[in-house]
Design a protein around this motif. Sequence first.
Motif, PDB file in Angstrom:
ATOM      1  N   ALA A  56      -2.615   6.136  -5.732  1.00  0.00           N
ATOM      2  CA  ALA A  56      -3.878   5.655  -5.173  1.00  0.00           C
ATOM      3  C   ALA A  56      -4.295   6.534  -3.997  1.00  0.00           C
ATOM      4  N   GLN A  99       1.350   1.581  -3.615  1.00  0.00           N
ATOM      5  CA  GLN A  99       0.118   2.028  -4.296  1.00  0.00           C
ATOM      6  C   GLN A  99      -0.095   3.522  -4.100  1.00  0.00           C
ATOM      7  N   ARG A 100       0.098   3.979  -2.895  1.00  0.00           N
ATOM      8  CA  ARG A 100      -0.113   5.398  -2.590  1.00  0.00           C
ATOM      9  C   ARG A 100       0.826   6.270  -3.394  1.00  0.00           C
ATOM     10  N   VAL A 113      -6.935   2.562  -1.394  1.00  0.00           N
ATOM     11  CA  VAL A 113      -6.097   1.632  -0.630  1.00  0.00           C
ATOM     12  C   VAL A 113      -6.963   0.831   0.334  1.00  0.00           C
ATOM     13  N   GLU A 142       0.825  -1.220   0.000  1.00  0.00           N
ATOM     14  CA  GLU A 142       0.000   0.000   0.000  1.00  0.00           C
ATOM     15  C   GLU A 142       0.854   1.263   0.000  1.00  0.00           C
ATOM     16  N   ASN A 149       2.085   5.584  -6.109  1.00  0.00           N
ATOM     17  CA  ASN A 149       1.707   5.534  -7.515  1.00  0.00           C
ATOM     18  C   ASN A 149       0.378   6.240  -7.745  1.00  0.00           C
TER      19      ASN A 149
END
Length: 398
Positions: free
Chosen positions: A87, A82-83, A92, A79, A85
């Motif tokens: 998100a 992801q963040r 998330v 995560e 990138n």
Amino acid sequence: MTSTPCLFVNCRAATMAEGAPYGLIDDAAILTEGGTIRWVGPRADAPSAATHDLGGRLVTPALIDCHTHVVHGGHRAGEFEQRLNGATYEEVARAGGGIVSTVRATRAASVEDLVASALPRIDAMVAEGVATIEIKSGYGLDVETELRMLRAARALAALRPVTIRTSFLGAHAVPAEYAGRADAYIDDVCLSALHAAHAEGLADAVDGFCEGIAFSPAQIARVFDVARSLGLPVKLHAEQLSNLGGAALAAGYQALSADHLEYLDEAGVQAMAAAGTVAVILPGAFYTLRETKAPPIALLRQYGVPMAVSTDMNPGSSPMTSLLLTMNMACTLFRMTPEEALRGATQHAARALGLGDRGMLAPGLRADMVVWNADTPAELAYRIGFNPIHQRIIGGRA
Ligand code: DI6
Ligand code: FE
């Protein structure tokens, strides 16, 4: 534990005694016997005993990490990525991230799994001279998993030369199955788990997370009332993201510590000062969350509230094991002095755990010491990502 007296000589001792900065003694000698410090002072005045030469190096009390969640299942690197990138927090969470993912991974883990995954993190702490570590539960959020986390924490103490102190943190988050029913969670799960943990001797203290996203002061008070009835000291994650008056609530229970404190106000500082509650400063979480409001260090200093510093090692808001880096961050981000940072990782950290037998180099205290390749104690907070350790002396054993 060696019971023959040993005189450590040829060292600069940062005893952390009050009086001189760092309680520094330039050409010091330290007499230990049976795991205890018997005498500390200038070498010229030392009693005679078999000597151990420390080569002119700096000696400090062993470090103490007084606020960690080092026992937990899984990690959250996914995560994190992801963040970064792009998100959003919601995306998330919808993808099963956040604290619930750690709860899921922790529930799936056995005591052995929890011990095995925590060990490399414990080793990283030990490698920096940490000899006492506080470990919280709080990622189980059901009775059995909360107990498993604490059993894992206890088991770690037998595997490495560290003292482990446990804190029961059943009031860390409301699990999904109790969403919107925090009071029922406290009654059905948290308090039952606390009674069970106490009955098994698994809890040295009781902690909580007092925050809009966690538990209200009234809910925390119910947990603290039970802690008090069991004779357990309390501490509290307070004023991290907002000011709910958690620090004053904790002080009202004579809490050992109130931790985080970014949003602490003067009334909270005064309440802590009156109760003797330690302020545990956690720059790793501040850094990771890119928080902008720093804790009120100047006010804490003004009112004489002892400040500890700690990693807050956890998989979400502070995936950090380095107490030395924490000391540096406390100075650079919060303008604590290098002396405050070192007191925060020794003397005041001991107090935050209610441990009167360590945190300084003084007669009668445990002979837990670290020898550093350093000239001055300020070097410990000054360097970034460098570990100047030379040697650990734990229980008087070099
Ligand atoms: N304060 C925090 O920042 C964390 N817990 C707490 O009490 C967050 C824990 C997590 O995200 O796993
Ligand atoms: Fe924490």
